[in-house]
Each structure stands twice: as C-alpha cells, then as structure tokens.
Design a protein around this motif. Structure first.
Motif, PDB file in Angstrom:
ATOM      1  N   LEU A 185      -6.372   6.037   6.943  1.00 27.77           N
ATOM      2  CA  LEU A 185      -6.860   5.405   8.069  1.00 27.77           C
ATOM      3  C   LEU A 185      -7.459   6.595   9.135  1.00 27.77           C
ATOM      4  O   LEU A 185      -8.282   6.224  10.069  1.00 27.77           O
ATOM      5  CB  LEU A 185      -5.444   4.739   8.688  1.00 27.77           C
ATOM      6  N   LEU A 186      -6.783   7.666   9.210  1.00 27.39           N
ATOM      7  CA  LEU A 186      -7.539   8.622  10.011  1.00 27.39           C
ATOM      8  C   LEU A 186      -8.745   9.032   9.717  1.00 27.39           C
ATOM      9  O   LEU A 186      -9.671   9.055  10.494  1.00 27.39           O
ATOM     10  CB  LEU A 186      -6.315   9.775  10.250  1.00 27.39           C
ATOM     11  N   CYS A 187      -8.969   9.146   8.310  1.00 28.08           N
ATOM     12  CA  CYS A 187     -10.433   9.528   7.979  1.00 28.08           C
ATOM     13  C   CYS A 187     -11.361   8.328   8.249  1.00 28.08           C
ATOM     14  O   CYS A 187     -12.497   8.610   8.559  1.00 28.08           O
ATOM     15  CB  CYS A 187     -10.293   9.874   6.389  1.00 28.08           C
ATOM     16  N   ALA A 188     -10.907   7.358   7.968  1.00 30.17           N
ATOM     17  CA  ALA A 188     -11.848   6.167   8.244  1.00 30.17           C
ATOM     18  C   ALA A 188     -12.019   5.932  10.047  1.00 30.17           C
ATOM     19  O   ALA A 188     -13.441   5.829  10.165  1.00 30.17           O
ATOM     20  CB  ALA A 188     -11.219   4.675   7.853  1.00 30.17           C
ATOM     21  N   ALA A 189     -11.170   6.217  10.813  1.00 29.06           N
ATOM     22  CA  ALA A 189     -11.411   6.292  12.229  1.00 29.06           C
ATOM     23  C   ALA A 189     -12.370   7.504  12.628  1.00 29.06           C
ATOM     24  O   ALA A 189     -13.458   7.256  13.330  1.00 29.06           O
ATOM     25  CB  ALA A 189     -10.169   6.340  13.047  1.00 29.06           C
ATOM     26  N   ALA A 211      -0.105   8.950   2.952  1.00 32.58           N
ATOM     27  CA  ALA A 211      -1.487   8.581   2.346  1.00 32.58           C
ATOM     28  C   ALA A 211      -2.099   7.580   3.138  1.00 32.58           C
ATOM     29  O   ALA A 211      -3.495   7.763   3.283  1.00 32.58           O
ATOM     30  CB  ALA A 211      -1.490   8.369   0.714  1.00 32.58           C
ATOM     31  N   LEU A 212      -1.376   6.645   3.418  1.00 33.35           N
ATOM     32  CA  LEU A 212      -1.983   5.356   4.245  1.00 33.35           C
ATOM     33  C   LEU A 212      -2.534   6.027   5.767  1.00 33.35           C
ATOM     34  O   LEU A 212      -3.842   5.765   6.034  1.00 33.35           O
ATOM     35  CB  LEU A 212      -1.075   4.273   4.291  1.00 33.35           C
ATOM     36  N   ALA A 213      -1.722   6.862   6.266  1.00 36.25           N
ATOM     37  CA  ALA A 213      -2.117   7.288   7.676  1.00 36.25           C
ATOM     38  C   ALA A 213      -3.263   8.361   7.341  1.00 36.25           C
ATOM     39  O   ALA A 213      -4.192   7.966   8.336  1.00 36.25           O
ATOM     40  CB  ALA A 213      -0.941   8.137   8.243  1.00 36.25           C
ATOM     41  N   GLY A 214      -3.407   9.027   6.545  1.00 36.72           N
ATOM     42  CA  GLY A 214      -4.524   9.766   6.141  1.00 36.72           C
ATOM     43  C   GLY A 214      -5.839   9.074   5.868  1.00 36.72           C
ATOM     44  O   GLY A 214      -6.711   9.434   6.604  1.00 36.72           O
ATOM     45  N   GLY A 257     -12.077  13.667   3.185  1.00 36.70           N
ATOM     46  CA  GLY A 257     -12.169  12.447   2.559  1.00 36.70           C
ATOM     47  C   GLY A 257     -12.204  12.419   1.139  1.00 36.70           C
ATOM     48  O   GLY A 257     -11.760  11.638   0.240  1.00 36.70           O
ATOM     49  N   ALA A 258     -12.972  13.265   0.478  1.00 32.00           N
ATOM     50  CA  ALA A 258     -13.357  13.320  -0.846  1.00 32.00           C
ATOM     51  C   ALA A 258     -12.387  14.291  -1.491  1.00 32.00           C
ATOM     52  O   ALA A 258     -11.790  13.966  -2.657  1.00 32.00           O
ATOM     53  CB  ALA A 258     -14.916  14.082  -0.878  1.00 32.00           C
ATOM     54  N   ALA A 259     -11.890  15.412  -0.932  1.00 24.62           N
ATOM     55  CA  ALA A 259     -10.775  16.279  -1.442  1.00 24.62           C
ATOM     56  C   ALA A 259      -9.595  15.513  -1.598  1.00 24.62           C
ATOM     57  O   ALA A 259      -8.852  15.793  -2.395  1.00 24.62           O
ATOM     58  CB  ALA A 259     -10.919  17.303  -0.935  1.00 24.62           C
ATOM     59  N   VAL A 264       0.864  -1.126   0.002  1.00 27.32           N
ATOM     60  CA  VAL A 264      -0.089   0.022   0.010  1.00 27.32           C
ATOM     61  C   VAL A 264       0.686   1.304  -0.015  1.00 27.32           C
ATOM     62  O   VAL A 264       0.366   2.265  -0.609  1.00 27.32           O
ATOM     63  CB  VAL A 264      -0.994   0.058   1.123  1.00 27.32           C
ATOM     64  N   VAL A 265       2.089   1.226   0.400  1.00 22.33           N
ATOM     65  CA  VAL A 265       2.853   2.402   0.703  1.00 22.33           C
ATOM     66  C   VAL A 265       3.303   2.739  -0.820  1.00 22.33           C
ATOM     67  O   VAL A 265       4.055   4.067  -0.728  1.00 22.33           O
ATOM     68  CB  VAL A 265       3.788   2.476   1.676  1.00 22.33           C
TER      69      VAL A 265
END
Length: 181
Positions: free
Chosen positions: A73-77, A68-71, A100-102, A21-22
C-alpha cells in the motif's frame, strides 16, 4: 506431468488461503514447503498443503502478512504521489519502482527458504543476501512475478492459478542456488 498437476492443485489451495490478504506469506511459504517436499518424494497435494498450513500457522505469519500489505500500500501510494507532479517525482518514481520490484523478489525467495516456516526475519535476511548474490535467479523470480501479474491482468481467473507457478519458480531458484554451492 505429475509435478505440474500437483503444482496447480497446491496453487489453487494457496490462492484460497491468500484471499485474506494477510495470509499471503504463510500461504506461499507453505506452498514452497510442500513443493520442496515433492523433490524428496513426499506427495504435493492440496490435502498435504492444508495439513502443513494447520501445523505452522502462527502470529508471526500474520504479522509478516500485515507488513507485506502495508509495504504494498505504501509503494502504491508513493507511486500515485509521484504521478501527481511533485518536485523530484521522476527520480522518486524510479526509486519507488525499484523497491517495488525488489520486494516481491526478496519476499518470494524468503518464502522458498525452510526458515520461513519458523523464523521470518532470518528468512528475509537470508533471501536478501541470496537476491544480491544470485542476480540471475532474482531475475527469474522477477520474471515469474511479472508473468503471473500479466496473466492475472489479461484474464482474472488465471490469478487463482498464479501462486503455484510462483512457488515452484521460487523453490527451483532456491534449489539451484543450493546445488551450485
């Protein structure tokens, strides 16, 4: 039709590289570079894709992937917490969904920029400016992301074809912005 077939082969190569993913930003940026080269008469093949990827893969690409992965995961949380019924959750959910859309729009537009091959921060800044200036193009990129997500959700094997059309959409929007300038 040759560009369509090339886009699918580059998309499959991109999907393989995206499995860790990274590497997603580097993979999409490389796909955009290869498809941009097709506009200039260069071959858009999986072999050229892997050659360009080998030349450009660096630590900054992996850092961009980690961010990007951290972002994501943060948005999902954040959306999960908003769904838990916290005070102010409806407003928070709207703001988190907008961010999350932008984020994928700016991210894809950054991948389509030539600067992404060497300087991610500059590519993201320029993509953010482009996203605000060219709302129609940003809407098209968002529709491409939504279509790819819907296709992958409906039939999982289509997820392996999604990176090609996403890269092509981002490159097309980028070339349209350049031609209008």
């Amino acid at each position: 039709m040759p560009l369509f077939a090339d886009m699918l082969s580059v998309g499959l190569a991109t999907a393989v590289v995206c499995l860790s993913v990274v590497t997603v930003p580097a993979a999409l940026s490389t796909a955009c570079a290869v498809l941009r080269g097709a506009e200039e008469g260069q071959p858009a093949t999986a072999g050229r894709y892997f050659a360009v990827l080998r030349r450009r893969l660096r630590a900054g690409d992996l850092a961009a992937g980690a961010v990007a992965l951290a972002g994501a995961l943060l948005c999902a949380a954040d959306l999960a917490l908003a769904g838990a019924g916290l005070p102010g959750a409806p407003l928070f959910a709207v703001v988190a969904a907008a961010i999350g859309a932008a984020a994928p729009v700016v991210g894809l537009r950054a991948c389509a920029r030539p600067e992404s091959l060497t300087d991610w921060p500059a590519a993201v800044r320029a993509a953010g400016r482009d996203a605000v200036r060219d709302v129609g193009g940003s809407g098209l990129v968002l529709l491409a992301v939504a279509t790819a997500a819907l296709c992958a959700w409906m039939m999982l094997p289509l997820a392996f074809l999604a990176p090609g059309p996403l890269a092509l959409a981002a490159v097309h929007v980028r070339l349209t912005v350049i031609s209008e300038s």
